[in-house]
Structures are given as C-alpha cells and as structure tokens.
Design an enzyme around this catalytic site. Structure first.
Site, PDB file in Angstrom:
ATOM      1  N   ASP A 163       0.833  -1.205   0.000  1.00  7.23           N
ATOM      2  CA  ASP A 163       0.000   0.000   0.000  1.00  7.23           C
ATOM      3  C   ASP A 163       0.872   1.261   0.000  1.00  7.23           C
ATOM      4  OD1 ASP A 163      -2.373   1.413  -0.013  1.00  7.23           O
ATOM      5  OD2 ASP A 163      -2.578   1.398   2.172  1.00  7.23           O
ATOM      6  N   GLY A 164       0.365   2.296  -0.655  1.00  6.49           N
ATOM      7  CA  GLY A 164       1.041   3.603  -0.621  1.00  6.49           C
ATOM      8  C   GLY A 164       1.642   4.041  -1.950  1.00  6.49           C
ATOM      9  N   ASN A 165       1.391   3.278  -3.008  1.00  6.84           N
ATOM     10  CA  ASN A 165       1.948   3.656  -4.316  1.00  6.84           C
ATOM     11  C   ASN A 165       1.458   5.036  -4.759  1.00  6.84           C
ATOM     12  OD1 ASN A 165       3.110   1.154  -4.459  1.00  6.84           O
ATOM     13  ND2 ASN A 165       1.601   0.283  -5.886  1.00  6.84           N
ATOM     14  N   ARG A 183       0.140   7.575  -2.918  1.00  9.68           N
ATOM     15  CA  ARG A 183       0.631   8.689  -2.092  1.00  9.68           C
ATOM     16  C   ARG A 183       2.111   8.945  -2.351  1.00  9.68           C
ATOM     17  NH1 ARG A 183      -1.075   6.190   3.249  1.00  9.68           N
ATOM     18  NH2 ARG A 183      -1.563   4.468   1.850  1.00  9.68           N
ATOM     19  N   ARG A 203      -0.343   8.714 -10.370  1.00 11.11           N
ATOM     20  CA  ARG A 203      -0.477   7.490  -9.566  1.00 11.11           C
ATOM     21  C   ARG A 203       0.092   6.275 -10.297  1.00 11.11           C
ATOM     22  NH1 ARG A 203      -3.822   7.523  -5.214  1.00 11.11           N
ATOM     23  NH2 ARG A 203      -4.147   5.293  -5.451  1.00 11.11           N
ATOM     24  N   THR A 237     -10.798  -6.603  -4.674  1.00  5.15           N
ATOM     25  CA  THR A 237     -12.099  -6.512  -5.359  1.00  5.15           C
ATOM     26  C   THR A 237     -12.599  -5.069  -5.282  1.00  5.15           C
ATOM     27  OG1 THR A 237     -12.490  -8.605  -4.217  1.00  5.15           O
ATOM     28  CG2 THR A 237     -14.279  -7.765  -5.561  1.00  5.15           C
ATOM     29  N   ASN A 260     -10.826  -2.390  -5.038  1.00 10.37           N
ATOM     30  CA  ASN A 260     -10.035  -1.497  -5.902  1.00 10.37           C
ATOM     31  C   ASN A 260     -10.617  -1.405  -7.311  1.00 10.37           C
ATOM     32  OD1 ASN A 260      -6.851  -2.611  -4.517  1.00 10.37           O
ATOM     33  ND2 ASN A 260      -8.068  -0.846  -3.925  1.00 10.37           N
ATOM     34  N   ARG A 299     -12.094   1.802  -8.529  1.00 19.68           N
ATOM     35  CA  ARG A 299     -11.269   3.006  -8.766  1.00 19.68           C
ATOM     36  C   ARG A 299     -11.531   3.562 -10.166  1.00 19.68           C
ATOM     37  NH1 ARG A 299      -5.418   2.447  -5.761  1.00 19.68           N
ATOM     38  NH2 ARG A 299      -6.287   2.048  -3.704  1.00 19.68           N
ATOM     39  N   ARG A 358       2.281  -4.777   6.145  1.00 18.99           N
ATOM     40  CA  ARG A 358       1.547  -3.748   5.394  1.00 18.99           C
ATOM     41  C   ARG A 358       2.358  -2.458   5.418  1.00 18.99           C
ATOM     42  NH1 ARG A 358      -4.693  -2.277   4.712  1.00 18.99           N
ATOM     43  NH2 ARG A 358      -4.396  -0.474   3.366  1.00 18.99           N
ATOM     44  N   SER A 396      -7.849  -4.695   5.357  1.00 16.19           N
ATOM     45  CA  SER A 396      -8.536  -4.382   4.092  1.00 16.19           C
ATOM     46  C   SER A 396      -8.948  -5.644   3.321  1.00 16.19           C
ATOM     47  CB  SER A 396      -7.667  -3.475   3.211  1.00 16.19           C
ATOM     48  OG  SER A 396      -7.372  -2.267   3.867  1.00 16.19           O
TER      49      SER A 396
HETATM   50  C1  IPE Z   1      -5.325  -2.567   0.069  1.00 19.13           C
HETATM   51  O1  IPE Z   1      -5.006  -1.235  -0.162  1.00 19.13           O
HETATM   52  C2  IPE Z   1      -5.343  -3.314  -1.215  1.00 19.13           C
HETATM   53  C3  IPE Z   1      -4.042  -3.457  -1.876  1.00 19.13           C
HETATM   54  C4  IPE Z   1      -2.893  -3.068  -1.397  1.00 19.13           C
HETATM   55  C5  IPE Z   1      -4.099  -4.123  -3.145  1.00 19.13           C
HETATM   56  P1  IPE Z   1      -6.160  -0.141  -0.290  1.00 19.13           P
HETATM   57  O2  IPE Z   1      -5.452   1.157  -0.546  1.00 19.13           O
HETATM   58  O3  IPE Z   1      -7.171  -0.547  -1.276  1.00 19.13           O
HETATM   59  O4  IPE Z   1      -6.780  -0.177   1.153  1.00 19.13           O
HETATM   60  P2  IPE Z   1      -7.767   0.836   1.900  1.00 19.13           P
HETATM   61  O5  IPE Z   1      -8.851   1.188   0.933  1.00 19.13           O
HETATM   62  O6  IPE Z   1      -6.944   2.037   2.259  1.00 19.13           O
HETATM   63  O7  IPE Z   1      -8.228   0.089   3.102  1.00 19.13           O
HETATM   64  C1  IPE Z   2      -1.640   0.082  -3.335  1.00 19.92           C
HETATM   65  O1  IPE Z   2      -1.355   1.433  -3.423  1.00 19.92           O
HETATM   66  C2  IPE Z   2      -1.757  -0.591  -4.673  1.00 19.92           C
HETATM   67  C3  IPE Z   2      -3.146  -0.801  -5.089  1.00 19.92           C
HETATM   68  C4  IPE Z   2      -4.172  -0.747  -4.285  1.00 19.92           C
HETATM   69  C5  IPE Z   2      -3.362  -1.104  -6.481  1.00 19.92           C
HETATM   70  P1  IPE Z   2      -2.530   2.497  -3.465  1.00 19.92           P
HETATM   71  O2  IPE Z   2      -2.888   2.723  -4.896  1.00 19.92           O
HETATM   72  O3  IPE Z   2      -3.637   2.128  -2.572  1.00 19.92           O
HETATM   73  O4  IPE Z   2      -1.779   3.779  -2.902  1.00 19.92           O
HETATM   74  P2  IPE Z   2      -2.373   4.838  -1.905  1.00 19.92           P
HETATM   75  O5  IPE Z   2      -2.848   4.105  -0.697  1.00 19.92           O
HETATM   76  O6  IPE Z   2      -3.478   5.544  -2.617  1.00 19.92           O
HETATM   77  O7  IPE Z   2      -1.212   5.721  -1.605  1.00 19.92           O
HETATM   78 MG    MG Z   3      -4.042   2.491  -0.567  1.00 19.97          MG
END
Ligand code: IPE
Ligand code: IPE
Ligand code: MG
Length: 243
Positions: free
Chosen positions: A22-24, A26, A35, A68, A70, A73, A183, A191
C-alpha cells in the site's frame, strides 16, 4: 566454550510472508508524479522484495496487488494497472520463478480483462511443474468472497465443513498459513486480505510507502518476526516443555 560466550540463536525466518503493498499513489503524489508511476515503481520494488525474501529462505510469498474493492477506482487508474500486467508481468514473474517457484493467481480473475487473464494463465502455466516454493498474486481478491466461494464449493458437494476442509478449499489450499503479514503505507488494517489465513500471523506495519520499502526494511520485518514468541494459545512454560 568460554564461559562468557553469548549464544546468538539463528534468526527464525517465516515460511510464508504476505505483503499488502500500500502507498503507491501517495508516494507518487509526494514526488509530483501520476499514480500510475507509483504503481510502476511498486511493481519494481515487489520483484526486488520477492528475490530478497527467497534469498532469505522464505518458501511462500503472497502479494496483495489489487482488491475486489479497488475495481471501483477510476477507469484510468485501472487501465494503467492492467497495462502494467500486459507489459511487465510475464518478464517479472519469469525472473523470480526461475528459481523453481510456482505462481498462483488468487482472486476473481474473471473480473479482469480477457487478455490480462490470458497473460496470467500463461505465466502460471510456465511454473506448473514447480513445488515447495510459491508466489500468490492476489488480483481482484477479497477475503470474504474467497471464504464464501469455499463454503459454496462445500455446499455443492454436500459436505459439512471443518477447519481443515475449509482451509483446503481456499485459494491458498495446501500452503502453510502466512506467518508474517507486512503492510506498508501507514494504515493499520487488513482491508479484506487473508482474514481466515491470518488467524495466528504476526502483523508488521510500516509507515513507509510501498515504493520506498527497501530490502533492509524487509530484513527488519523478518527480525521482528524472529523476536516474537508464537504461543498459539499456550503458556511459555508449556512451550519450554515442548507440550
Ligand atoms: C489494500 O489497499 C489493497 C491493496 C494493497 C491491493 P487499499 O489502498 O485498497 O486499502 P484501503 O482502501 O486504504 O483500506
Ligand atoms: C496500493 O497502493 C496498490 C493498489 C491498491 C493497487 P494504493 O494505490 O492504494 O496507494 P495509496 O494508498 O493511494 O497511496
Ligand atoms: Mg491504498
């Protein structure tokens, strides 16, 4: 042995590590980039971490790459993610799986574009002969949906479930449960990831955004795991007596 020699026990390495990458988004934003750039960097980092983990003796790695949820988006972001699979997935997986690792895609793959499904199947097929080491890539994955699917498979067969039979019907059937779940991205939640399999996993949360989670950070997570006493409900005394 000299009286004052300190015995440092070998670090215990988890058999199965699961990672919520998570965090790609941001991370990209903080670098004034789209993104999609964060996701590209995330894929590169994931490959590096997988190699490090296998070098360290880990047998199974599960990566949460797309939930699922995601799939709701914006289409532009989803298209960028699918394009990454089209252009990078086969090469990346060939690189890591060459050491005898079996690839397993977990999730509702029929929710993905047809050509993406074909690529995933091709990548999986190339590793079909391998056993003992595995990568699970969770795509269009949700843990509750996974459990409901397993329960329905049992209902179709007219079987009453046990803990063992339900475990076997999950996408991860036959694999050890994750010992360590990492995480990144500052959030402290699962999540909808591996809810059943996580029953006794050690949980490690990092404030780093995924693209900046280094090999040394993975080593720190493994050291954290190694420092933990896994009691599985028992007392320390029982563990000392191997009860
Ligand atoms: C969890 O990250 C899913 C993945 C890393 C693929 P999210 O960014 O979707 O999680 P939430 O929505 O902040 O809980
Ligand atoms: C996790 O990074 C990867 C996927 C869910 C595809 P995010 O895309 O959720 O990155 P943030 O949380 O918005 O920074
Ligand atoms: Mg995220």
């Amino acid at each position: 042995m000299a009286k004052n020699t300190i015995m440092v026990s070998a670090e215990r390495v988890p058999k199965h590590i699961a990672i919520i990458m998570d965090g790609n988004g941001r991370w990209a934003k903080s670098h004034l980039r789209p993104r999609a750039y964060g996701h590209k960097k995330g894929v590169d980092r994931m490959i590096g971490l997988m190699e490090r983990a296998f070098d360290r003796g880990v047998d199974y790695i599960t990566v949460y790459a797309l939930s699922t949820e995601n799939l709701k988006r914006p289409q532009k972001e989803l298209d960028a993610l699918f394009e990454l699979i089209r252009t990078r997935f086969l090469d990346c997986m060939r690189k890591v799986c060459a050491r005898g690792v079996r690839l397993n895609i977990i999730g509702e793959r029929d929710l993905l574009p047809a050509d993406v499904q074909e690529i995933l199947e091709k990548a999986e097929a190339e590793t079909r002969g391998f056993e003992g080491k595995g990568i699970n890539v969770a795509l269009a994955y949700g843990s509750r949906a996974e459990i409901v699917r397993a329960a329905n498979l049992a209902v179709e067969k007219g079987e009453k479930l046990t803990e063992e039979s339900l475990s076997a019907l999950l996408y991860t059937g036959g694999q050890p449960d994750p010992d360590l779940i990492i995480r990144t991205g500052k959030e402290v939640r699962l999540s909808n990831f591996l809810l059943w399999q996580a029953a006794y996993a050690e949980l490690y949360f990092s404030d780093k955004m995924f693209p900046e989670f280094s090999d040394a950070d993975l080593d720190d997570a493994i050291a954290y795991f190694s420092s933990k006493t896994r009691r599985f409900g028992k007392t320390d005394e029982q563990l000392e007596n191997n009860e």
